[in-house]
Design an enzyme around this catalytic site. Structure first.
Site, short mmCIF file in Angstrom:
data_model
loop_
_atom_site.label_atom_id
_atom_site.label_comp_id
_atom_site.label_asym_id
_atom_site.label_seq_id
_atom_site.Cartn_x
_atom_site.Cartn_y
_atom_site.Cartn_z
N ASN A 10 37.38 43.90 48.70
CA ASN A 10 38.20 42.65 48.86
C ASN A 10 39.38 42.44 49.89
O ASN A 10 39.57 41.69 50.64
CB ASN A 10 38.43 42.08 47.45
CG ASN A 10 39.45 42.71 46.54
OD1 ASN A 10 39.55 43.99 46.89
ND2 ASN A 10 40.05 42.15 45.64
N GLU B 127 43.31 49.97 38.38
CA GLU B 127 43.70 48.61 38.42
C GLU B 127 42.18 47.99 38.37
O GLU B 127 41.66 48.12 39.52
CB GLU B 127 44.45 48.43 39.94
CG GLU B 127 44.87 46.93 39.87
CD GLU B 127 44.12 45.86 40.51
OE1 GLU B 127 43.46 45.22 39.55
OE2 GLU B 127 43.97 45.96 41.94
N CYS C 77 41.50 40.26 42.40
CA CYS C 77 41.67 40.47 40.93
C CYS C 77 42.54 39.84 40.04
O CYS C 77 42.32 39.46 38.93
CB CYS C 77 42.01 41.85 40.86
SG CYS C 77 43.56 42.46 41.85
N GLU D 185 51.02 50.98 39.95
CA GLU D 185 51.71 51.42 41.32
C GLU D 185 52.18 50.38 42.04
O GLU D 185 52.16 49.24 41.65
CB GLU D 185 50.60 52.26 42.23
CG GLU D 185 49.16 51.70 42.19
CD GLU D 185 48.04 52.50 42.65
OE1 GLU D 185 48.29 53.62 42.71
OE2 GLU D 185 46.93 52.01 42.76
#
Length: 488
Positions: A155, A251, A285, A466
């Site tokens: 993405n 993630e 996300c 992160e």
């Protein structure tokens, strides 16, 4: 390489980068697809298991010297690379448009964001702590892990790759990037430009399919996996990494809730909520995926959202007007998945406040993977559109009246990546925000992660985090020296 030297990299031939060398493939090459037209793009090499073995060996060899460089040297090289990358700004924008279908203005934002991301990391330091008493001095430092495997999504192929590369390099690790097979082109080229600055083996890239990601995750000489992608795949990565107890940062997906308080300015806030849901055609996300609007303003707010959604222009390709806000879904697999949410909502008889029950309409481009931005008005709590993450431009709204109940509803999910609270009473909004079970909560803004702060999820939205000063530590081992004072 000095920043004044002209980089001569071409953007119509693509290679894996192993030990500083361009490497083609002996196997049948892979190709991406332009989501605007559905047409095949350039061939790219598929890395073999031997390619990966060679890359891991080169990364471990390079780590010996790279890990001993000073952080000032690493920052200097990052800065020099930014100058090389900037020479190809237009090339990267055009390439990103072709592989993702993003409107030009948003492709430009991503390309420029890479520069900003790398630049920000040159301002960071690795923390060090010293404690002294009459008996001893304790010094805690943070040392690099070794070789990082970065498994990156489709993405935001550039910015999310750089989100792993910059902190890994800054902390003294070497890194092997695996781009998504849906969007391999910009990542391959970005790492190619890095060969003009960084020593061989420090930054490498190998493209391939799911097998390559599994090999990376299992490899005993890869010391960390940083993965961005789906929850299902993240669990597989974690399972594979556990066999060698390598570090992982995951993630993963989110089902982000936005809570709208009754005191908002409807005219100003409703379009912002729509952009939070439909940014990058919902392929984010941390996009807003559930919208809870106070019952006192619910009808007017949904109407304002619907009016703005209907005004959004879709398009893509090289020639496009500046007012295009949304492009297509990036790939056919995701396009078909998103359409199942439309089919379910239509079959269940849910109300479409905006958009088409058939996902597309005659106003959309007839080629490519385009979907009409769609709002589902007040589906039930157990509906699929509420319970699952579509990762596309379709979003549900629901009314609420009781603050405790809506907080519970927002937290009633197995994910916890992002969330938003909107209200003129900022104290109340922040009080609600503190109770939302998500890694990043935004007050009076839709979700806008930044390299200035650590980014990670709660629950099944991920492990670790992160970015930001704190995020550097996910690429390090703590190393403590206890030095006792001699008693003479």
């Amino acid at each position: 390489m000095s920043p004044s030297k002209v980089s001569t990299i071409v953007f119509d031939k693509f290679y894996n980068i192993v030990d500083g060398q361009l490497r083609d493939t002996k196997d049948t090459p892979h190709h991406g697809v332009n989501p605007v037209t559905g047409q095949e793009l350039w061939d790219v090499p598929v890395a073999s298991k031997q390619d990966l073995e060679d890359a891991v060996a080169a990364a471990n060899k390079a780590f010996v010297s790279w890990s001993q460089t000073s952080i000032e040297e690493r920052k200097e090289l990052l800065g020099k690379w930014v100058a090389v990358y900037a020479q190809h700004r237009d090339d990267f924008i055009n390439l990103l448009i072709k592989e993702t279908g993003k409107p030009r203005k948003f492709a430009t934002v991503e390309v420029d964001g890479v520069t900003q991301f790398a630049g920000f990391h040159t301002t960071l330091t690795i923390p060090e702590e010293r404690i002294e008493d009459d008996e001893k001095v304790i010094t805690t430092r943070y040392t690099p892990l070794g070789v990082v495997g970065a498994i990156c999504p489709w993405n935001f192929p550039l910015i999310l790759s750089m989100g792993k590369i910059a902190p890994a390099l800054l902390t003294g690790n070497t890194i092997i990037v695996k781009p998504s097979p849906f969007t391999p082109y910009t990542s391959l080229k970005m790492v190619e430009t890095m060969q003009e600055v960084f020593p061989p083996g420090v930054v490498q890239v190998v493209g391939g399919n799911n097998d390559l990601g599994a090999w990376l995750s299992l490899h005993p000489n890869v010391h960390k996996i940083s993965f961005t992608g789906s929850i299902a795949t993240g669990k597989k990565v974690m399972e594979a990494a556990a066999k060698t107890l390598k570090r992982v940062t995951l993630e993963l997906g989110g089902n982000d809730a936005s809570i709208i308080l009754p005191d908002v300015d409807i005219k100003k806030t409703a379009p912002e909520i729509v952009m939070g849901a439909f940014q990058n055609s919902g392929q984010v996300c941390v996009a807003t995926k559930r919208i809870y609007i106070h019952e006192a303003i619910y009808t007017d707010f949904v109407a304002e959202m619907a009016a703005f959604a209907k005004s959004i222009k879709l398009g893509g390709g090289d020639d496009q007007p500046d007012d295009i806000l949304l492009g297509p879904i990036q790939n056919k697999m995701q396009y078909d998945k998103v359409k199942t949410f439309f089919q379910d909502s239509k079959a269940k008889g849910y109300k479409f406040a905006a958009g088409s029950p058939d996902a597309t309409d005659s106003a959309l481009p007839q080629k490519g993977f385009f979907i009409t931005p769609t709002i589902i008005d007040n589906p039930p709590n157990d509906s699929r559109i509420i319970a699952e993450e579509p990762f596309g431009p379709i979003v549900p709204t629901q009314p609420w009246s009781d603050e405790e109940e809506v907080i519970a509803r927002a937290n009633n999910t197995n994910t916890g990546l992002g969330a938003c609270v909107w209200g003129a009473d900022v104290d109340r909004a922040e009080r609600i925000a503190r109770r939302l079970q998500a890694g990043s909560v935004f007050v009076n803004s839709w979700e806008k992660p930044t390299p200035q702060a650590i980014f990670g999820g709660h629950k099944e939205s991920g492990i670790g985090g992160e970015w930001g000063q704190t995020g550097l530590l996910s690429y390090c081992n703590p190393h403590v020296i206890h030095s006792y004072k001699l008693k003479l």
